[in-house]
Design an enzyme around this catalytic site. Structure first.
Site, PDB file in Angstrom:
ATOM      1  N   ARG A 148     -18.082  19.942  15.819  1.00 25.67           N
ATOM      2  CA  ARG A 148     -19.209  19.825  16.670  1.00 25.67           C
ATOM      3  C   ARG A 148     -19.205  21.176  17.633  1.00 25.67           C
ATOM      4  O   ARG A 148     -20.533  21.375  17.962  1.00 25.67           O
ATOM      5  CB  ARG A 148     -19.251  18.666  17.600  1.00 25.67           C
ATOM      6  CG  ARG A 148     -19.313  17.435  16.843  1.00 25.67           C
ATOM      7  CD  ARG A 148     -19.464  16.158  17.795  1.00 25.67           C
ATOM      8  NE  ARG A 148     -19.715  15.066  17.033  1.00 25.67           N
ATOM      9  CZ  ARG A 148     -18.615  14.044  16.599  1.00 25.67           C
ATOM     10  NH1 ARG A 148     -17.248  14.467  16.721  1.00 25.67           N
ATOM     11  NH2 ARG A 148     -18.855  13.052  15.816  1.00 25.67           N
ATOM     12  N   SER A 151       0.838  -1.219   0.082  1.00 23.21           N
ATOM     13  CA  SER A 151       0.000   0.017  -0.013  1.00 23.21           C
ATOM     14  C   SER A 151       1.007   1.204  -0.114  1.00 23.21           C
ATOM     15  O   SER A 151       2.105   1.060   0.163  1.00 23.21           O
ATOM     16  CB  SER A 151      -0.805   0.084   1.159  1.00 23.21           C
ATOM     17  OG  SER A 151      -0.238  -0.040   2.440  1.00 23.21           O
ATOM     18  N   HIS A 156     -12.299  25.235   7.272  1.00 25.83           N
ATOM     19  CA  HIS A 156     -11.231  24.588   6.851  1.00 25.83           C
ATOM     20  C   HIS A 156     -10.816  25.358   5.356  1.00 25.83           C
ATOM     21  O   HIS A 156     -11.090  24.480   4.495  1.00 25.83           O
ATOM     22  CB  HIS A 156     -11.225  22.937   6.847  1.00 25.83           C
ATOM     23  CG  HIS A 156     -11.221  22.219   8.073  1.00 25.83           C
ATOM     24  ND1 HIS A 156     -10.111  21.783   8.649  1.00 25.83           N
ATOM     25  CD2 HIS A 156     -12.343  22.078   8.728  1.00 25.83           C
ATOM     26  CE1 HIS A 156     -10.384  21.444   9.886  1.00 25.83           C
ATOM     27  NE2 HIS A 156     -11.598  21.392   9.887  1.00 25.83           N
ATOM     28  N   GLU A 214      -8.222  25.096   3.984  1.00 25.34           N
ATOM     29  CA  GLU A 214      -7.002  24.235   3.012  1.00 25.34           C
ATOM     30  C   GLU A 214      -7.805  23.342   2.005  1.00 25.34           C
ATOM     31  O   GLU A 214      -7.322  22.719   1.131  1.00 25.34           O
ATOM     32  CB  GLU A 214      -6.276  23.258   4.137  1.00 25.34           C
ATOM     33  CG  GLU A 214      -7.143  22.085   4.887  1.00 25.34           C
ATOM     34  CD  GLU A 214      -7.761  22.682   6.241  1.00 25.34           C
ATOM     35  OE1 GLU A 214      -7.812  21.802   7.297  1.00 25.34           O
ATOM     36  OE2 GLU A 214      -7.766  23.987   6.305  1.00 25.34           O
ATOM     37  N   GLU A 251     -10.668   4.645  -8.586  1.00 27.05           N
ATOM     38  CA  GLU A 251      -9.500   3.849  -7.841  1.00 27.05           C
ATOM     39  C   GLU A 251     -10.199   2.996  -6.730  1.00 27.05           C
ATOM     40  O   GLU A 251     -10.945   3.301  -5.929  1.00 27.05           O
ATOM     41  CB  GLU A 251      -8.858   5.271  -7.183  1.00 27.05           C
ATOM     42  CG  GLU A 251      -7.668   4.571  -6.345  1.00 27.05           C
ATOM     43  CD  GLU A 251      -7.377   5.865  -5.429  1.00 27.05           C
ATOM     44  OE1 GLU A 251      -6.295   5.352  -4.618  1.00 27.05           O
ATOM     45  OE2 GLU A 251      -7.457   6.693  -5.544  1.00 27.05           O
ATOM     46  N   CYS A 272      -9.937  25.841  12.705  1.00 26.67           N
ATOM     47  CA  CYS A 272     -11.008  24.896  13.456  1.00 26.67           C
ATOM     48  C   CYS A 272     -10.744  24.915  15.018  1.00 26.67           C
ATOM     49  O   CYS A 272     -11.000  25.753  15.532  1.00 26.67           O
ATOM     50  CB  CYS A 272     -10.965  23.411  12.860  1.00 26.67           C
ATOM     51  SG  CYS A 272     -12.599  22.548  13.250  1.00 26.67           S
ATOM     52  N   LEU A 282       1.507   3.265  -2.347  1.00 23.10           N
ATOM     53  CA  LEU A 282       2.312   3.441  -3.410  1.00 23.10           C
ATOM     54  C   LEU A 282       2.106   4.788  -4.203  1.00 23.10           C
ATOM     55  O   LEU A 282       2.840   5.375  -4.961  1.00 23.10           O
ATOM     56  CB  LEU A 282       2.353   2.436  -4.520  1.00 23.10           C
ATOM     57  CG  LEU A 282       2.990   1.226  -4.158  1.00 23.10           C
ATOM     58  CD1 LEU A 282       2.844  -0.029  -4.945  1.00 23.10           C
ATOM     59  CD2 LEU A 282       4.507   1.430  -3.754  1.00 23.10           C
ATOM     60  N   GLY A 283       0.898   5.524  -3.897  1.00 25.10           N
ATOM     61  CA  GLY A 283       0.616   6.672  -4.575  1.00 25.10           C
ATOM     62  C   GLY A 283      -0.354   6.503  -5.694  1.00 25.10           C
ATOM     63  O   GLY A 283      -0.471   6.999  -6.745  1.00 25.10           O
ATOM     64  N   ILE A 325      -8.304  -9.725   1.065  1.00 25.80           N
ATOM     65  CA  ILE A 325      -9.824 -10.310   1.061  1.00 25.80           C
ATOM     66  C   ILE A 325     -10.821  -9.158   0.966  1.00 25.80           C
ATOM     67  O   ILE A 325     -11.833  -9.232   0.371  1.00 25.80           O
ATOM     68  CB  ILE A 325     -10.022 -11.196   2.217  1.00 25.80           C
ATOM     69  CG1 ILE A 325     -11.326 -12.066   2.268  1.00 25.80           C
ATOM     70  CG2 ILE A 325      -9.844 -10.301   3.648  1.00 25.80           C
ATOM     71  CD1 ILE A 325     -11.411 -13.329   2.964  1.00 25.80           C
TER      72      ILE A 325
END
Length: 579
Positions: free
Chosen positions: A493, A34, A538, A540, A160, A401, A36-37, A168
């Site tokens: 919240r 996992s 947020h 960003e 993706e 935030c 890898l991009g 599995i």
């Protein structure tokens, strides 16, 4: 590079328009290991195809059983990315929005948990009355339905598949896309497999066997990749590409090399240089004009040739895993690109500040301090110390935030005389609950009043997605945005308690933005400070490398001013030697 106007809160673009019979589907899988991009590779291909004039949809299918990542620890999953329509999603969707102009929504991310929840709901409703509900066909049919739902109106849907081939958990998703190849045909479906080709330094050899085995795993379940993207430390030599092609039944020109890079925004150009987009369009029977990546070339040029540098000290709860702040880190890099500045980010654990005190901050290089979002009481007192240090020493401060709430708590304690002021999230018995649970608000997406209590479920129960705010005239925030109203994404919240807001304002706290209905604090700032802003949203999530974001650009410019303060002071104090 010109900065377009801020996105509006008009969410009509997310309404389904139907899947066209001309929509093509590109399925991206990953093998060997996992991380890898896949997300960046998928987004980069999307950037090239979009530059060819195609309308895209991008979808992430995640094998985990959580309905969404909203309740998962950032240490396990990294950042939770919030879409404009309020979905809590995988961080790869942030890459999709940073690399393309596609509309990412709730229909862009589906998990095993959500798929099964949909199927169980249908079973309870009686949709399968008389039938035995099984993985095949019911789960796989639901996966295909979700893929079509997320592909509405697109020329090409990039899908993706999360996880690694052989796990599995991902088998139902792989079976579903295998079925789609049979149902739609090779002219409308394409399989791309991203895999690892490790280089053993001790032996001085590049090993292709892991890729061969990964492809064999796919072939055993009925999927033959059309294209391989081979991740490696260095460009893949031609003999290894030929060997991979021979043993995987993939054309040699369709074995794409993708080595480690210093800047992820160079990847669209690297893929285009190997004609990945041309291979894709040939296999899908599409003939389009070549893509111009001139805007990406401008981004790379600005990134690689800064004229100045600043250091941002980010003090947070999850700094041991910087992917927890992926969009935030990228937004600072974007601001650097648009201000010709190299932005160095130093990550500091807030608990380290609690242990060591202000020394933990002063011992780190910094031209500005940023306190990001987070949940729970761990590290809170360290963040409050950071906010106080920034306020009292005229260090530029951006609180996002939780960072806004930290700034309010600090101001209440040390400027408004509210000893032991706190948020009810951290101290239920605080005598001054300057931050408290938001119990009611108007959802900008639906127009309905949303209500919450301490007994409400955690998952999907926050104030989420794009919400409009009105900026107060004469404030720094109004000057930065150069607009009367803005629309930014939320995920929280707790809110500033309006019952104590008057006392805070009397002590000098400036509220520079309110929610559209006027009773929720959206931004605060400290007067007579060079740059001290907190925002409940947020920003960003709406920053991109090609456009940047005005708030981060202004923050980086303030950091530059702080970095150059001694130079300016020296110039001002130098006597005039010219008679």
């Amino acid at each position: 590079m010109t900065t377009p106007a801020l996105k509006s809160c008009d969410l009509d673009k997310f309404k389904p328009t139907g899947v066209s019979s001309r929509t093509r589907f590109i399925f991206v899988t990953g093998g060997v290991v996992s991380s890898l991009g896949k997300g960046i590779a998928t987004a980069s291909l999307g950037a090239i195809l979009e530059a060819r004039g195609l309308k895209l949809s991008l979808i992430k299918l995640d094998p985990y059983i959580n309905v969404d990542p909203g309740t998962m620890s950032p240490f396990q999953h990294g950042e939770v990315y919030v879409t404009e329509d309020g979905a809590e999603t995988d961080l790869d969707l942030g890459h999709y929005e940073r690399f393309t102009r596609a509309a990412i929504s709730k229909s862009s991310n589906f998990t095993t948990g959500r798929i099964y929840a949909n199927v169980i709901h249908k079973e309870r409703r009686g949709d399968y009355l008389g039938g035995t509900v099984q993985v095949i066909p019911h789960i796989t049919d639901e996966i295909k339905h979700c893929i079509f739902e997320g592909s509405t109106g697109a020329d090409i849907a990039l899908v993706e598949i999360g996880g690694t081939v052989g796990d599995i958990e991902s088998l139902p998703f792989l079976e579903a896309i295998r079925q789609l190849r049979m149902e739609l045909g090779a002219a409308r479906t394409l399989f791309i497999h991203l895999t690892l080709v490790p280089h053993l330094r001790t032996a001085g050899e590049t090993k292709t066997k892991p890729t061969q085995h990964s492809v064999k795993e796919l072939q055993q379940i009925g999927i033959q990749p059309d294209i391989l993207i081979c991740r490696s430390e260095n460009p893949l030599p031609q003999p290894e590409r030929a060997k991979i092609a021979l043993f995987t039944n993939v054309a040699e020109r369709a074995v794409i090399s993708l080595e480690d890079v210093d800047c992820i925004y160079t990847i669209p150009g690297k893929l285009q240089a190997q004609e990945l987009d041309s291979i894709v369009l040939e296999k899908l029977g599409m003939d389009l004009a070549p893509a111009s990546l001139s805007d990406w070339q401008q981004v790379i040029e600005a990134y690689r040739h800064p004229k100045q540098a600043v250091t941002i000290l980010m003090i947070g709860k999850y700094t041991n895993l910087t992917d927890a702040y992926k969009s935030l880190s990228e937004a600072l890099i974007h601001a650097g690109i648009h201000t010709q500045t190299k932005v160095h980010i130093v990550y500091l654990d807030a608990e380290e500040v609690e242990r060591r005190g202000i020394t933990a901050i002063t011992s780190q290089p910094h031209d500005a301090i940023l306190v990001p979002g987070g949940f729970g009481e761990r590290g809170i007192e360290g963040m409050i110390m950071a906010a106080q240090y920034a306020r009292e020493n005229n260090v530029p401060y951006l609180g996002i935030c939780l960072g806004l709430q930290i700034a309010v708590i600090e101001f209440a304690r040390h400027k408004a005389g509210m000893n032991k002021a706190n948020s009810t999230e951290f101290d239920q018995d605080t005598p001054y609950p300057v931050v408290a649970l938001v119990t009611e608000w108007v959802d900008a997406n639906t127009g309905h009043v949303q209500t919450r209590s301490k007994k409400s479920h955690k998952g999907g129960s926050m104030r989420l997605g794009a919400q409009p705010s009105n900026l107060v005239a004469g404030t720094l925030a109004r000057s930065v945005y150069d607009s009367e109203a803005i629309c930014e994404r939320h995920r929280h919240r707790y809110e500033v308690n309006d019952q104590l807001l008057g006392e805070l304002q009397k002590a000098g706290l400036c509220v520079s933005a309110y929610s559209e209905e006027g009773h929720l604090v959206e931004m605060i700032e400290v007067p007579n400070h060079p740059w001290y802003i907190g925002c409940q949203f947020h920003p960003e999530f709406t920053s991109t490398p090609r456009d940047g974001h005005c708030l981060f650009k202004s923050f980086v410019k303030a950091a530059l001013d702080y970095a150059n303060r001694d130079k300016k002071k020296a110039v001002n104090e130098t006597p005039d030697l010219i008679s």
